[in-house]
Scaffold this motif. Structure first.
Motif, PDB file in Angstrom:
ATOM      1  N   ALA A  76      17.276  54.880  55.363  1.00 37.71           N
ATOM      2  CA  ALA A  76      17.881  54.420  54.118  1.00 37.71           C
ATOM      3  C   ALA A  76      16.773  53.903  53.207  1.00 37.71           C
ATOM      4  N   PRO A  77      16.902  54.053  51.892  1.00 39.31           N
ATOM      5  CA  PRO A  77      15.814  53.654  50.980  1.00 39.31           C
ATOM      6  C   PRO A  77      15.389  52.195  51.111  1.00 39.31           C
ATOM      7  N   LEU A  78      16.326  51.316  51.462  1.00 39.00           N
ATOM      8  CA  LEU A  78      15.974  49.905  51.638  1.00 39.00           C
ATOM      9  C   LEU A  78      15.750  49.558  53.101  1.00 39.00           C
ATOM     10  N   GLY A  79      15.659  50.580  53.946  1.00 37.07           N
ATOM     11  CA  GLY A  79      15.346  50.373  55.351  1.00 37.07           C
ATOM     12  C   GLY A  79      16.540  50.526  56.258  1.00 37.07           C
ATOM     13  N   GLY A  80      16.258  50.810  57.521  1.00 36.73           N
ATOM     14  CA  GLY A  80      17.306  50.940  58.516  1.00 36.73           C
ATOM     15  C   GLY A  80      17.858  52.342  58.627  1.00 36.73           C
ATOM     16  N   ALA A  81      18.688  52.534  59.653  1.00 40.81           N
ATOM     17  CA  ALA A  81      19.285  53.843  59.906  1.00 40.81           C
ATOM     18  C   ALA A  81      20.295  54.202  58.831  1.00 40.81           C
ATOM     19  N   ILE A  82      20.473  55.484  58.621  1.00 41.97           N
ATOM     20  CA  ILE A  82      21.481  55.986  57.686  1.00 41.97           C
ATOM     21  C   ILE A  82      22.773  56.148  58.472  1.00 41.97           C
ATOM     22  N   ARG A  83      23.753  55.324  58.181  1.00 41.93           N
ATOM     23  CA  ARG A  83      24.978  55.285  58.985  1.00 41.93           C
ATOM     24  C   ARG A  83      26.199  55.785  58.209  1.00 41.93           C
ATOM     25  N   ALA A  84      26.010  56.763  57.362  1.00 43.21           N
ATOM     26  CA  ALA A  84      27.145  57.327  56.634  1.00 43.21           C
ATOM     27  C   ALA A  84      28.106  57.994  57.602  1.00 43.21           C
ATOM     28  N   PRO A  85      29.417  57.904  57.354  1.00 42.67           N
ATOM     29  CA  PRO A  85      30.394  58.552  58.233  1.00 42.67           C
ATOM     30  C   PRO A  85      30.283  60.067  58.151  1.00 42.67           C
ATOM     31  N   LEU A  86      30.709  60.731  59.217  1.00 46.37           N
ATOM     32  CA  LEU A  86      30.668  62.193  59.220  1.00 46.37           C
ATOM     33  C   LEU A  86      31.879  62.728  58.468  1.00 46.37           C
ATOM     34  N   ASP A  87      31.763  62.714  57.138  1.00 48.07           N
ATOM     35  CA  ASP A  87      32.799  63.268  56.278  1.00 48.07           C
ATOM     36  C   ASP A  87      32.142  64.121  55.206  1.00 48.07           C
ATOM     37  N   THR A  88      32.930  64.614  54.265  1.00 49.83           N
ATOM     38  CA  THR A  88      32.381  65.511  53.245  1.00 49.83           C
ATOM     39  C   THR A  88      32.297  64.873  51.863  1.00 49.83           C
ATOM     40  N   THR A  89      32.644  63.604  51.753  1.00 47.86           N
ATOM     41  CA  THR A  89      32.706  63.007  50.418  1.00 47.86           C
ATOM     42  C   THR A  89      31.813  61.786  50.217  1.00 47.86           C
ATOM     43  N   SER A  90      31.397  61.109  51.280  1.00 50.81           N
ATOM     44  CA  SER A  90      30.568  59.913  51.116  1.00 50.81           C
ATOM     45  C   SER A  90      29.239  60.269  50.453  1.00 50.81           C
ATOM     46  N   ALA A  91      28.804  59.414  49.540  1.00 52.46           N
ATOM     47  CA  ALA A  91      27.502  59.597  48.891  1.00 52.46           C
ATOM     48  C   ALA A  91      26.425  58.983  49.772  1.00 52.46           C
ATOM     49  N   VAL A  92      25.304  59.676  49.904  1.00 56.96           N
ATOM     50  CA  VAL A  92      24.221  59.227  50.775  1.00 56.96           C
ATOM     51  C   VAL A  92      22.916  59.225  49.989  1.00 56.96           C
ATOM     52  N   ASP A  93      22.172  58.133  50.057  1.00 58.69           N
ATOM     53  CA  ASP A  93      20.804  58.150  49.555  1.00 58.69           C
ATOM     54  C   ASP A  93      19.861  57.969  50.735  1.00 58.69           C
ATOM     55  N   TRP A  94      18.641  58.450  50.592  1.00 60.03           N
ATOM     56  CA  TRP A  94      17.722  58.423  51.721  1.00 60.03           C
ATOM     57  C   TRP A  94      16.280  58.512  51.250  1.00 60.03           C
ATOM     58  N   ALA A  95      15.380  58.139  52.133  1.00 60.13           N
ATOM     59  CA  ALA A  95      13.950  58.281  51.891  1.00 60.13           C
ATOM     60  C   ALA A  95      13.330  58.941  53.110  1.00 60.13           C
ATOM     61  N   GLY A  96      12.425  59.869  52.865  1.00 58.84           N
ATOM     62  CA  GLY A  96      11.765  60.569  53.961  1.00 58.84           C
ATOM     63  C   GLY A  96      10.255  60.543  53.799  1.00 58.84           C
ATOM     64  N   TYR A  97       9.570  60.221  54.883  1.00 60.10           N
ATOM     65  CA  TYR A  97       8.110  60.135  54.898  1.00 60.10           C
ATOM     66  C   TYR A  97       7.596  61.062  55.994  1.00 60.10           C
TER      67      TYR A  97
END
Length: 333
Positions: free
Chosen positions: A291-312
């Protein structure tokens, strides 16, 4: 589940995506530009003719090949979430063992104009009902869907804790060869590719300002000796992960949900859980996806939730960029 069973699940997802790739290539040869026809607009995304080809290939494959002893719930763009889709067909969700989230074709717009490869994405997690999240995925696979001029398509897959299996597939002959993938070991972004996703006019100015400040704080203001950081906007979350895994890109972040919220823009054109369901593959390759502010990305497994992320591309780059990125997000978004 044993390691042998998990590896069999990985193999199944790869074979599923082989079927999708072959279906898309065959349809491309038959239909060409009709791929770009809009066939539906849903809460998740705009659906094009090429998407329907991938969806149908998946449903047919699960019916024929998914083990009946591994009942699974299928979650993917294009399905009606009001009615669960399970295999064997008709299995109550509460009796399924697995939850499989897919994006049949991620990067539709680039592929349907024969501009750039798309990717087929799939992640498999133990069934926890509505509590199942991206962090629960233990098997994932991603397969390149090539443009018409390509003879090679890559396929990357992983079981959690077991590293990456990578192959280069000759789509003309079916021949497979091992593929070496090594994320960049660079400790900064000077002279490399790194970017924030900004695909649309909405939010582009704010994202551009944030990115400019990011590089200024890390490397100073421009000038004759300014360290160059190159920008490549790959309109495909799976493709962005693939570029990190392959060593082409060093950093990528998608902040569209935050930016659209800041600007009060209502848009479904953001990253969704199915777009990021192969983050496991990148992590197994050595990348840091969070997640951009740290920690695991815990979005539910659905088709509508918005997700932001950072990758290094590696932990050193994460330590280098992360503090400044977080500070700017908190200040500007």
């Amino acid at each position: 589940m044993t390691n042998r069973e998990l590896d069999h699940a990985r193999h199944l997802l790869c074979r599923l995506q082989d079927h999708i790739r072959e279906s898309v290539i065959a349809a491309w040869q038959r239909q060409g530009r009709s791929f770009a026809k809009v066939v539906a607009v849903t809460a998740a995304d705009t659906i094009y003719q090429v998407d329907r080809i991938g969806e149908q290939a998946i449903l047919e494959w699960f019916e024929r090949h998914w083990p009946k002893t591994w009942p699974v719930e299928l979650v993917m763009e294009g399905l009606d979430e009001a009615e669960a889709v399970t295999f064997p067909a008709g299995t109550p969700v509460g009796q399924t063992r697995w939850k499989c989230i897919l994006d049949p074709i991620d990067g539709t717009r680039g592929l349907m104009y024969d501009k750039r490869s798309a990717w087929s994405l799939a992640g498999l997690a133990p069934q926890r009902g509505g509590k199942t999240t991206l962090a629960d995925i233990v098997v994932a696979a991603m397969t390149e869907l090539p443009t018409s001029k390509q003879w090679r398509a890559d396929q990357l897959s992983a079981v959690k804790g077991r590293g990456v299996v990578a192959q280069a597939v000759n789509v003309l002959t079916g021949e497979r060869k091992p593929l070496r993938v090594t994320p960049s070991r660079a400790k900064d972004c000077r002279g490399g590719f790194a970017a924030l996703s900004r695909f649309f006019p909405e939010g582009k100015a704010l994202l551009g300002e944030l990115e400019e400040r990011l590089w200024q704080e890390l490397y100073g203001r421009g000038g004759a000796n300014s360290p160059l950081v190159f920008d490549d906007q790959y309109i495909c979350s799976g493709g962005q992960l693939a570029e990190l895994i392959a060593g082409h890109d060093r950093f990528m972040a998608d902040l569209r949900p935050r930016v659209f919220g800041k600007l009060h823009v209502k848009s479904a054109l953001v990253c969704h859980p199915y777009d990021l369901c192969t983050a496991l593959v990148a992590r197994e390759a050595g990348c840091v996806i969070e997640a951009p502010l740290g920690g695991a990305i815990r979005a539910p497994l659905d088709t509508t939730s918005a997700v932001d992320w950072a990758g290094y591309a590696n932990p050193a780059l994460a330590r280098h960029i992360r503090p400044v990125l977080r500070r700017l997000i908190k200040r500007m978004l």
